[in-house]
Design a protein around this motif. Structure first.
Motif, mmCIF file in Angstrom:
data_model
loop_
_atom_site.group_PDB
_atom_site.id
_atom_site.type_symbol
_atom_site.label_atom_id
_atom_site.label_comp_id
_atom_site.label_asym_id
_atom_site.label_seq_id
_atom_site.Cartn_x
_atom_site.Cartn_y
_atom_site.Cartn_z
ATOM 1 N N THR B 361 -4.407 7.748 7.924
ATOM 2 C CA THR B 361 -3.281 7.038 7.292
ATOM 3 C C THR B 361 -2.493 7.979 6.400
ATOM 4 O OG1 THR B 361 -2.623 4.959 6.235
ATOM 5 C CG2 THR B 361 -4.457 6.162 5.220
ATOM 6 N N SER B 362 -1.410 7.466 5.825
ATOM 7 C CA SER B 362 -0.548 8.304 4.984
ATOM 8 C C SER B 362 -1.009 8.244 3.530
ATOM 9 C CB SER B 362 0.899 7.806 5.063
ATOM 10 O OG SER B 362 1.111 6.760 4.129
ATOM 11 N N ASN B 363 -0.447 9.120 2.695
ATOM 12 C CA ASN B 363 -0.851 9.092 1.281
ATOM 13 C C ASN B 363 0.141 8.335 0.400
ATOM 14 O OD1 ASN B 363 1.158 11.109 1.194
ATOM 15 N ND2 ASN B 363 0.164 12.129 -0.517
ATOM 16 N N PHE B 364 1.005 7.529 1.015
ATOM 17 C CA PHE B 364 1.851 6.604 0.246
ATOM 18 C C PHE B 364 0.926 5.582 -0.408
ATOM 19 C CE2 PHE B 364 5.041 2.890 0.705
ATOM 20 C CZ PHE B 364 5.569 3.127 -0.545
ATOM 21 N N ALA B 365 1.041 5.421 -1.715
ATOM 22 C CA ALA B 365 0.074 4.603 -2.451
ATOM 23 C C ALA B 365 -0.070 3.195 -1.870
ATOM 24 C CB ALA B 365 0.465 4.533 -3.927
ATOM 25 N N LEU B 366 1.060 2.569 -1.554
ATOM 26 C CA LEU B 366 0.999 1.195 -1.050
ATOM 27 C C LEU B 366 0.267 1.128 0.283
ATOM 28 C CD1 LEU B 366 4.629 0.346 -1.939
ATOM 29 C CD2 LEU B 366 2.692 -1.038 -2.648
ATOM 30 N N THR B 367 0.566 2.092 1.152
ATOM 31 C CA THR B 367 -0.100 2.122 2.454
ATOM 32 C C THR B 367 -1.596 2.339 2.255
ATOM 33 O OG1 THR B 367 1.868 3.162 3.369
ATOM 34 C CG2 THR B 367 -0.113 3.238 4.718
ATOM 35 N N TYR B 368 -1.905 3.345 1.441
ATOM 36 C CA TYR B 368 -3.308 3.693 1.268
ATOM 37 C C TYR B 368 -4.121 2.510 0.724
ATOM 38 C CZ TYR B 368 -7.575 5.360 -0.728
ATOM 39 O OH TYR B 368 -8.903 5.467 -1.050
ATOM 40 N N TYR B 369 -3.635 1.907 -0.343
ATOM 41 C CA TYR B 369 -4.411 0.815 -0.946
ATOM 42 C C TYR B 369 -4.561 -0.364 0.021
ATOM 43 C CZ TYR B 369 -4.610 2.951 -5.543
ATOM 44 O OH TYR B 369 -4.890 3.772 -6.589
ATOM 45 N N ASP B 390 3.939 13.531 1.929
ATOM 46 C CA ASP B 390 4.882 13.582 0.802
ATOM 47 C C ASP B 390 5.091 12.181 0.238
ATOM 48 O OD1 ASP B 390 5.094 16.215 1.551
ATOM 49 O OD2 ASP B 390 7.033 15.970 2.559
ATOM 50 N N GLY B 391 4.065 11.350 0.323
ATOM 51 C CA GLY B 391 4.165 10.016 -0.251
ATOM 52 C C GLY B 391 4.991 9.038 0.572
ATOM 53 N N LEU B 392 5.284 9.367 1.815
ATOM 54 C CA LEU B 392 6.011 8.410 2.659
ATOM 55 C C LEU B 392 5.033 7.537 3.433
ATOM 56 C CD1 LEU B 392 8.972 10.408 4.276
ATOM 57 C CD2 LEU B 392 9.091 8.638 2.522
ATOM 58 N N GLY B 393 5.465 6.335 3.753
ATOM 59 C CA GLY B 393 4.663 5.448 4.584
ATOM 60 C C GLY B 393 4.647 5.949 6.027
ATOM 61 N N VAL B 394 3.838 5.302 6.857
ATOM 62 C CA VAL B 394 3.648 5.788 8.223
ATOM 63 C C VAL B 394 4.965 5.755 9.004
ATOM 64 C CG1 VAL B 394 2.479 5.420 10.419
ATOM 65 C CG2 VAL B 394 1.223 5.123 8.273
ATOM 66 N N GLY B 400 10.679 10.741 9.960
ATOM 67 C CA GLY B 400 11.175 11.907 9.240
ATOM 68 C C GLY B 400 10.346 13.171 9.423
ATOM 69 N N GLY B 401 9.257 13.081 10.174
ATOM 70 C CA GLY B 401 8.448 14.262 10.454
ATOM 71 C C GLY B 401 7.393 14.583 9.403
ATOM 72 N N GLN B 402 7.202 13.695 8.422
ATOM 73 C CA GLN B 402 6.166 13.952 7.414
ATOM 74 C C GLN B 402 4.808 13.419 7.853
ATOM 75 O OE1 GLN B 402 9.088 12.531 6.880
ATOM 76 N NE2 GLN B 402 10.160 13.712 5.322
ATOM 77 N N PHE B 403 4.807 12.490 8.787
ATOM 78 C CA PHE B 403 3.558 12.047 9.411
ATOM 79 C C PHE B 403 3.596 12.644 10.824
ATOM 80 C CE2 PHE B 403 0.318 9.648 11.392
ATOM 81 C CZ PHE B 403 -0.430 8.990 10.430
ATOM 82 N N SER B 404 2.945 13.799 10.983
ATOM 83 C CA SER B 404 3.120 14.550 12.234
ATOM 84 C C SER B 404 1.784 15.136 12.694
ATOM 85 C CB SER B 404 4.106 15.691 11.994
ATOM 86 O OG SER B 404 3.515 16.639 11.121
ATOM 87 N N PRO B 405 1.692 15.523 13.953
ATOM 88 C CA PRO B 405 0.463 16.159 14.439
ATOM 89 C C PRO B 405 0.098 17.395 13.616
ATOM 90 C CG PRO B 405 1.850 15.527 16.287
ATOM 91 C CD PRO B 405 2.646 15.269 15.041
#
Lengths: 456, 471
Positions: B361-369, B390-394, B400-405
């Motif tokens: 999962t991503s490190n966006f606080a809302l997603t993570y929790y 960078d704190g973005l959701g999935v 935007g390419g921040q959740f990438s392989p």
């Protein structure tokens, strides 16, 4: 219970009340004072604050008297000091019989920027086939500051349609089930039945992971929508950054001269190709960035640098749903709009929001909470549209001009409340609002209550 | 606050760097006071030593928030409202979230009253690692009968002893009936008006509790009432400029809220720099259809959570009303300076073994929790790899390419996934919203990829269908 006080405590108390100056007195050793009045106990049983204050005051006064006697016995001129503090006893405040007259006034906030006006759709006189155009933007003050300047144009709602049936929340799907296989009928329904200002056709079937429809073939849906409705339209890709430039290029060509909004150009794709197609075929481009004002400035500058005219650009700074980052979207949009009004020319463009994202919030579509700490979420058919309403409306308050939405009731509600805030909805001023205190419900609410809120 | 930089504050501090406040230097302390993470009272020498008495007073004035803070209730559930210093949350942050009160009234029968009080006090929603609740109960006197109101207030305060209350009536004698019962619990009184202010003022002499001044759509009268009460030494005031829920009335109401706040914050007009009360429940006076009324109540609540309401009273206890107000309130009052991301890393949930899944999962606080609580609550033993987006959701990260392989690969190396996740299938689970990355992720990590569900709330059901992976 007697309360034990040390002299140093008392000096502190006296200091605080400014009763007497004891700075020059040095008391050797510690003197214990036994106060017969038990303030703590009395306070515990006292039922009112006033009573408590009186008892405490009495206690402090007794302490003061004891100390004054000590001071006196040391030869300190107690009387003089007391005269100074106590003699000019303040006369009791005269009762105020009349209200103080007052006039409320406040200055205006000054802004120098003006948001670019952008017109969507082209009628026959401009080489298109729309029966009217729609203009957004033009603001010179923050949203709904109608006490400073009127809002030049209403918030525009464009309703999403797709070129193939897609998975939708039940509350949304029920309104479109009968038309999901026919983009033209779908567009007709949102305009004729649900009064949408505009229609968005998303060419989602072009996604390589869905049908991978070739760009040329996908334009068929665009043509169908242009045939079916006469309002200005938005054309969207599938969101695939590799394929969208080709898809949007083909769509721009197919809709040449109609002044559609082409959605969208993004920094991580070949936006140059999209910009050029937009310019060539007379459309407006949507400049989309992800919750980042600096990126928004950068992309806008790039697009303008490629020859996009200022009146042909709208921004989408990204929408996050209520509960899932709405505050970031809100603040990002508010910052962008205020920067523009303060004169940042890279940001003086109207703002569009993908409000349908609200349906990504699980609270909008799930039957019930999966989390044991939660009390019931209530029926989802009430929650879902409200999530979309609030997500969209909050962004209007931040500075959005255009809402891409889905649920018919949500679209209608956002339209109505924003029209009201612009002063375009008559009435509402004569309601005796003060009577809310004695408001009583009629019987229908009880029934509704049982249906929706009364059971757990 | 009047101080414009930490230097303004520092100049007046003892400058001894004594460290009693917990900061190493007075300058560091001044910076904390400036960003309002510490109050000036934390400087003990300043408060206690006689020689600083004058500068203490100066500092109090210099660091006082533009909008006065008012406390309602006592004890742990006490709410503080007001205290704003800025017009926009990004200028600093908003303080003391809008307090959400829900109504009961004195003509309810016992059963209905008990139901509403219980519903209000037990409502809860788990969100970002905590359980959110509402703030208080507004008791209205519909009967206008002193005894009846007192009885109702008594019942409410017995059922909800710690909850802050608002006592609502325009009849001073009725208010007194309520205050005789809970006058020692610092309830907010609603309201003094142009017609009853003399009697209410006398009541305030007897019961020093916070007071609402009400003058619907009449800011001159509202200010006049405020100036009058200030002259009498009454400072814990709340202003109600009237909430007109529809049409031009709503337009005017929003203007009133904005202009009152401009006066308080931008122009330092202390006579009107008080917390503002909105009453979205007036929507129920306009709409006959309960669903429409509840939606318009929610729309009004939204308006004034976003724009300068510090306390509000609502009527609908339907979960869609309470839920949306509480979440929006929490969102808008979240400190924008607070990091939005959690630490990336490999989390171990429960006791995973060689058959347990590995979720990404991503490190966006809302997603993570959300993901973390969904997995924990359903008792699934697993690993959860939190990658740096960078704190973005999935969804935004994939676009935007921040959740990438590549980012997944980086996390695999950095957190030694190969070494620590001893899973016999060598299979990871991508979020459903990142489905399009599955091929590239297999290439980047050398692990097999399964596409999970789009919402982590569906994980238990997804597990039944897809886990363990088929050969």
């Amino acid at each position: 219970m007697a309360k034990e006080l040390k002299v140093e405590d008392i000096i502190k108390i006296l200091d605080k009340y400014g009763i007497v100056e004891l700075e020059d007195i040095e008391i050797k050793g510690d003197i214990d004072l036994d106060l017969s009045i038990s303030t703590a106990e009395a306070a515990a049983s006292a039922s009112s604050v006033a009573q408590y204050a009186q008892i405490l005051g009495q206690g402090v006064m007794q302490v003061a008297l004891v100390l004054l006697n000590i001071a006196k016995s040391m030869g300190y001129p107690v009387e003089n000091v007391l005269q100074q503090y106590i003699a000019p006893a303040a006369p009791p405040a005269p009762p105020i019989e009349e209200l103080e007259p007052a006039k409320f006034e406040v200055g205006k906030e000054e802004y120098v920027g003006k948001i670019q006006e952008v017109t969507l759709g082209a009628t026959s006189k401009d080489g298109g086939t729309r029966d009217h155009t729609i203009t957004i933007g033009g603001e010179t003050v923050p949203p709904f500051y109608t006490f400073q300047a009127p809002m030049p144009h209403p918030i525009v709602v464009t309703v999403d349609t797709f070129d193939m049936p897609i998975g939708l929340a039940k509350a949304v799907k029920m309104h479109y089930e009968d038309v999901m296989n026919d983009p033209g009928e779908w567009a007709k329904k949102v305009v004729e039945k649900y009064n949408a200002d505009m229609v968005t056709i998303h060419l989602i079937s072009t996604d390589p992971y869905l049908k991978d429809t070739p760009p040329k073939e996908a334009t068929k849906a665009v043509e169908e929508v242009l045939q079916a409705v006469k309002v200005p339209i938005v054309i969207g890709g599938s969101g695939n950054p590799e394929k969208d430039p080709a898809v949007l290029e083909a769509a721009a060509e197919a809709a040449a001269g109609e002044r559609c909004l082409i959605a969208s150009a993004n920094l991580n794709m070949d936006y140059e190709r999209i910009a050029k197609a937009t310019i060539k075929h007379g459309h407006v481009i949507l400049s989309w960035t992800q919750l980042n004002m600096t990126d928004q400035k950068t992309l806008n500058k790039h697009l303008l640098g490629l020859g996009v005219k200022r009146e042909d650009l709208i921004m989408d700074p990204t929408t996050a749903a209520l509960g899932y980052g709405l505050e970031y979207a809100f603040t990002n949009i508010e910052r962008i709009r205020l920067a523009a009004l303060k004169g940042d020319e890279d940001l003086t463009f109207p703002i569009s929001c993908g409000v349908t994202n609200a349906w990504g919030a699980r609270e909008a579509w799930m039957v019930e909470s999966p989390i044991p700490q939660d009390t019931t979420w209530g029926p989802r058919e009430l929650r879902g549209p409200l999530y979309e309403i609030i997500t969209g409306y909050v962004l209007c308050l931040a500075g959005a001009d255009m809402m891409m939405m889905m649920h018919p009731e949500a679209a209608a509600a956002v339209k109505e409340v924003t029209m009201a805030l612009m002063g375009k909805v008559e009435g509402g001023e004569d309601i005796p609002v003060a009577d809310w205190v004695t408001f009583t419900e009629d019987k229908t609410i009880g029934e509704w209550w049982n249906a929706y809120g009364g059971k757990k | 606050m009047k101080a414009k930089s930490p230097m303004d504050i520092y100049k007046l501090l003892p400058r001894t760097n004594c460290g009693e406040c917990g900061e190493n230097t007075c300058m560091a302390f001044a910076a904390k006071v400036m960003d309002r993470s510490l109050k000036i009272e934390a400087c003990k020498p300043l408060v206690e030593e006689e020689k600083y008495k004058k500068t203490y007073e100066e500092l109090k004035e210099l660091t006082r928030p533009e909008i006065r803070e008012v406390e309602i209730g006592v004890g742990d559930r006490k709410v503080v409202i007001g205290g704003q210093d800025v017009m926009r949350r990004h200028d600093l942050t908003f303080y003391n979230k809008c307090a959400l009160f829900y109504d009961v009234w004195d003509t309810l029968d016992d059963k209905e009253l008990e139901f509403r009080v219980k519903w209000i006090t037990s409502w809860g929603k788990f969100y970002v690692g905590r359980v959110l609740t509402v703030d208080g109960i507004a008791v209205r006197s519909v009967s206008k009968d002193k005894e009846k109101f007192a009885e109702c207030v008594k019942k409410v305060s017995e059922m909800a002893p710690d909850w802050p209350l608002i006592l609502c009536s325009y009849e001073p004698s009725v208010l007194e009936g309520g205050l005789e019962v809970v006058g020692d619990k610092n309830p907010l009184v609603y309201a003094a008006t142009k017609d009853n202010w003399r009697e209410v003022a006398k009541l305030m002499d007897k019961y020093p509790v916070p007071l609402t001044l009400s003058a619907p759509n009449n800011l001159d009268m509202l200010k006049s009432l405020a100036v009058t009460f200030l002259k009498r030494g009454k400072e814990d005031l709340v202003l109600d400029p009237g909430t007109y829920p529809t049409g031009k009335g709503l337009q005017k109401t929003l203007s009133n809220f904005i202009r009152l706040r401009q006066a308080g914050i931008l122009e330092g007009q202390r006579e009107v720099a008080f917390p503002l009360m909105a009453i979205p429940m007036t929507a129920w006076m306009v709409y006959d259809d309960p669903k429409e009324a509840s939606y318009w109540e929610a729309i009004n609540a939204t308006t004034f959570i976003v724009r300068y309401g510090d306390i509000m009273i609502q009527h609908s206890l339907a979960p869609h009303n309470i839920g949306t107000s509480v979440i929006l309130d929490f969102n808008i009052y979240t400190d924008p300076r607070r990091p939005v991301a959690v630490e990336p890393g490999l989390r171990v949930i429960g006791n995973p073994n060689e058959e347990s899944p590995l979720f990404i999962t991503s490190n966006f606080a809302l997603t993570y929790y959300t993901v973390e609580s969904d997995i924990s609550n359903s008792g699934i033993d697993c690993w959860l790899l939190v990658i740096d987006t960078d704190g973005l959701g999935v969804e935004a990260g994939v676009a935007g390419g921040q959740f990438s392989p590549d980012r997944i690969k980086d996390a695999f190396e950095k957190f030694e996934v190969e070494k620590k996740v001893k899973q016999k299938y060598k299979t990871l689970i991508l979020p459903g919203l990142a489905a399009r990355l599955s091929g590239d992720t297999e290439d980047a990590t050398g692990w097999k990829v399964l596409v999970g569900c789009k919402d982590s709330g569906m994980i238990p059901r997804w597990m039944e269908d897809y886990w363990p992976p088929r050969e």
